[in-house]
Design a protein around this motif. Structure first.
Motif, PDB file in Angstrom:
ATOM      1  N   GLY A 207       0.808  -1.223   0.000  1.00  0.00           N
ATOM      2  CA  GLY A 207       0.000   0.000   0.000  1.00  0.00           C
ATOM      3  C   GLY A 207       0.833   1.260   0.000  1.00  0.00           C
ATOM      4  N   ILE A 208       1.834   1.335   0.888  1.00  0.00           N
ATOM      5  CA  ILE A 208       2.631   2.560   0.954  1.00  0.00           C
ATOM      6  C   ILE A 208       3.591   2.656  -0.232  1.00  0.00           C
ATOM      7  N   ALA A 209       4.027   1.504  -0.753  1.00  0.00           N
ATOM      8  CA  ALA A 209       4.884   1.532  -1.945  1.00  0.00           C
ATOM      9  C   ALA A 209       4.122   2.101  -3.130  1.00  0.00           C
ATOM     10  N   MET A 210       2.845   1.723  -3.262  1.00  0.00           N
ATOM     11  CA  MET A 210       2.032   2.230  -4.363  1.00  0.00           C
ATOM     12  C   MET A 210       1.727   3.713  -4.176  1.00  0.00           C
ATOM     13  N   ALA A 211       1.447   4.129  -2.935  1.00  0.00           N
ATOM     14  CA  ALA A 211       1.190   5.546  -2.668  1.00  0.00           C
ATOM     15  C   ALA A 211       2.410   6.386  -3.035  1.00  0.00           C
ATOM     16  N   LEU A 215       2.075   9.269  -6.050  1.00  0.00           N
ATOM     17  CA  LEU A 215       2.232  10.685  -5.708  1.00  0.00           C
ATOM     18  C   LEU A 215       3.680  11.151  -5.772  1.00  0.00           C
ATOM     19  N   GLY A 216       4.597  10.197  -5.602  1.00  0.00           N
ATOM     20  CA  GLY A 216       6.015  10.457  -5.816  1.00  0.00           C
ATOM     21  C   GLY A 216       6.506  11.754  -5.206  1.00  0.00           C
ATOM     22  N   GLY A 263       9.731   3.154  -6.972  1.00  0.00           N
ATOM     23  CA  GLY A 263       9.969   2.064  -7.899  1.00  0.00           C
ATOM     24  C   GLY A 263       8.686   1.311  -8.214  1.00  0.00           C
ATOM     25  N   ASP A 264       8.808   0.290  -9.032  1.00  0.00           N
ATOM     26  CA  ASP A 264       7.662  -0.530  -9.453  1.00  0.00           C
ATOM     27  C   ASP A 264       7.561  -1.737  -8.531  1.00  0.00           C
ATOM     28  N   TYR A 265       6.734  -1.602  -7.488  1.00  0.00           N
ATOM     29  CA  TYR A 265       6.621  -2.654  -6.483  1.00  0.00           C
ATOM     30  C   TYR A 265       5.999  -3.930  -7.054  1.00  0.00           C
ATOM     31  N   VAL A 266       5.159  -3.777  -8.044  1.00  0.00           N
ATOM     32  CA  VAL A 266       4.437  -4.928  -8.592  1.00  0.00           C
ATOM     33  C   VAL A 266       5.322  -5.765  -9.504  1.00  0.00           C
ATOM     34  N   PHE A 271      13.410  -4.288  -6.492  1.00  0.00           N
ATOM     35  CA  PHE A 271      12.902  -3.146  -5.729  1.00  0.00           C
ATOM     36  C   PHE A 271      11.963  -3.621  -4.623  1.00  0.00           C
ATOM     37  N   LYS A 272      11.123  -4.594  -4.929  1.00  0.00           N
ATOM     38  CA  LYS A 272      10.172  -5.105  -3.941  1.00  0.00           C
ATOM     39  C   LYS A 272      10.897  -5.647  -2.717  1.00  0.00           C
TER      40      LYS A 272
END
Length: 301
Positions: A207-211, A215-216, A263-266, A271-272
Motif C-alpha cells: 500500500g505505501i509503496a504504491m502511494a 504521488l512520488g 519504484g515498481d513494487y508490482v 525493488f520489492k
C-alpha cells in the motif's frame, strides 16, 4: 473509578460521540450526494474542501470529549516542523479503534486532514461509511491467502484501489494514513502471523509503496508515528469511552523520501525486496521503541 461511574461515563461518551459524528457526517453526506450528481471538477474541489472542514469540526468535537477526562495525560514528541500545506504519508502501528481518534485529534492543527485506508466493511456503517466515501477515503478489501489461491484474478486489487485513490489526492495537500500492519495488534494475531516482533504484526509494504509510486515527488515527508497506551494496553478504546484512559504516548519522526523508495513494487522484484527490507528495519526500530516505552512504565518513570 467505580463500576457505576464507569458505566455512566460510557453511556455519556457513546451518546456524545454519536451526536458529534452525526452532526458532522450529515453535511459531508449531503456534499457527497451533490458530488455524485454533479461530476464537475471545479465542484468536486469545492466539495472536497467543505468535507475536509467538516471532518476538522469532527476532530475538534472529539478533542473536546477527550478533554472531559481529567486523568488523561498526553506524552507527545516530534510535532515540530509539520505544515498543513505539505503532503504527508503517515504510517503507524495499529493497536485499537482508539488510534483513529488519537491521530485525528493530535494532528488536526499540524497537517492536512487525514485520509485513511479503510476496511471494506466500514463502507456499510451508518453515516460513517458514506461520509468516508465523500471524503475520498479508499476502502480496501482484504483477501485471505486461501481465497487468492482459489481466485487468482483478485490478486493485486488492493494495489489498484490504492493507485486510483491516490490520484485524487494530487489536487490539494493531503495526509494519507496507512496502518501498515493491516489489522489491529493482538497476541493471537501475532502468533497467527508468526510475527518476529514483540509488539507489532508484520508490516504490509504494497500500500505505501504504491502511494509513493503514484504521488512520488508530491510527498514532502513520511510521518512515522508510534502509538502506545502504557496503562491501557488491554482495551484502549473501551477505557477511552469510560474515562479510564490515563496516558497516551506518541512518538513522531520525519523520514525523508529518498529516491530508493520509488519504484515498481508490482513488477520489479529487486525493488520489492529492497522496499520490504527497508520497512522491516523500520518496524524493528518501532518495536524497540515500544519496548522502551513499556520498560519506563514498569520502572515507574
Amino acid at each position: 473509578m467505580s463500576r457505576l461511574l464507569a458505566a455512566i461515563t460510557l453511556v455519556i461518551s457513546v451518546a456524545l460521540t454519536i451526536l458529534v459524528t452525526v452532526l458532522c457526517s450529515v453535511p459531508i453526506i449531503i456534499a457527497g450526494i451533490i458530488k455524485l450528481l454533479l461530476p464537475v471538477p471545479a465542484i468536486w474541489r469545492s466539495i472536497s474542501k467543505f468535507a475536509d472542514f467538516m471532518m476538522y469540526c469532527w476532530c475538534e468535537g472529539l478533542a473536546l470529549l477527550l478533554r472531559l477526562n481529567p486523568h488523561l495525560k498526553w506524552d507527545v514528541e516530534g510535532l515540530e516542523g509539520l505544515n498543513k500545506k505539505n503532503w504527508y504519508l503517515l504510517i503507524c502501528n495499529h493497536r485499537s479503534w482508539a488510534d483513529i481518534v488519537i491521530l485525528c485529534v493530535l494532528f488536526r492543527k499540524h497537517i492536512p486532514m487525514n485520509k485513511y485506508f479503510l476496511k471494506q466493511q466500514l463502507a456499510w456503517v451508518p453515516f460513517i461509511g458514506f461520509a468516508c466515501w465523500a471524503l475520498d477515503m479508499p476502502f480496501m478489501k482484504r483477501y485471505t491467502r486461501g481465497y487468492l489461491l482459489r481466485h487468482p484474478e483478485r490478486r493485486g486489487k488492493d494495489i489498484e484501489t490504492t493507485r486510483k485513490s491516490c490520484e485524487k489526492f494530487r489536487i490539494h495537500p493531503t495526509s494519507i494514513v496507512n496502518f501498515v500492519e493491516g489489522s489491529r495488534f493482538t497476541l493471537d494475531k501475532r502468533l497467527e502471523t508468526r510475527s518476529v516482533f514483540q509488539n507489532l504484526l508484520p508490516p504490509k509494504a504494497a500500500g505505501i509503496a504504491m502511494a509513493l509510486s503514484v504521488l512520488g515527488p508530491q510527498f514532502d515527508k513520511i510521518l512515522n508515528v508510534t502509538l502506545c497506551y502504557p496503562e491501557n494496553r488491554r482495551s484502549p478504546f473501551y477505557d477511552m469511552l469510560t474515562g479510564k484512559m490515563t496516558r497516551i504516548v506518541v512518538r513522531v519522526s520525519l523520514i525523508p523520501i529518498e529516491e530508493e523508495l520509488h519504484g515498481d513494487y508490482v513488477n520489479d522484484k529487486v525493488f520489492k525486496r529492497r522496499f520490504q527490507g527497508w520497512l522491516n528495519e523500520l518496524w524493528h526500530e518501532k518495536d524497540a521503541l515500544l519496548d522502551s516505552i513499556m520498560q519506563k512504565k514498569k520502572a515507574g518513570q
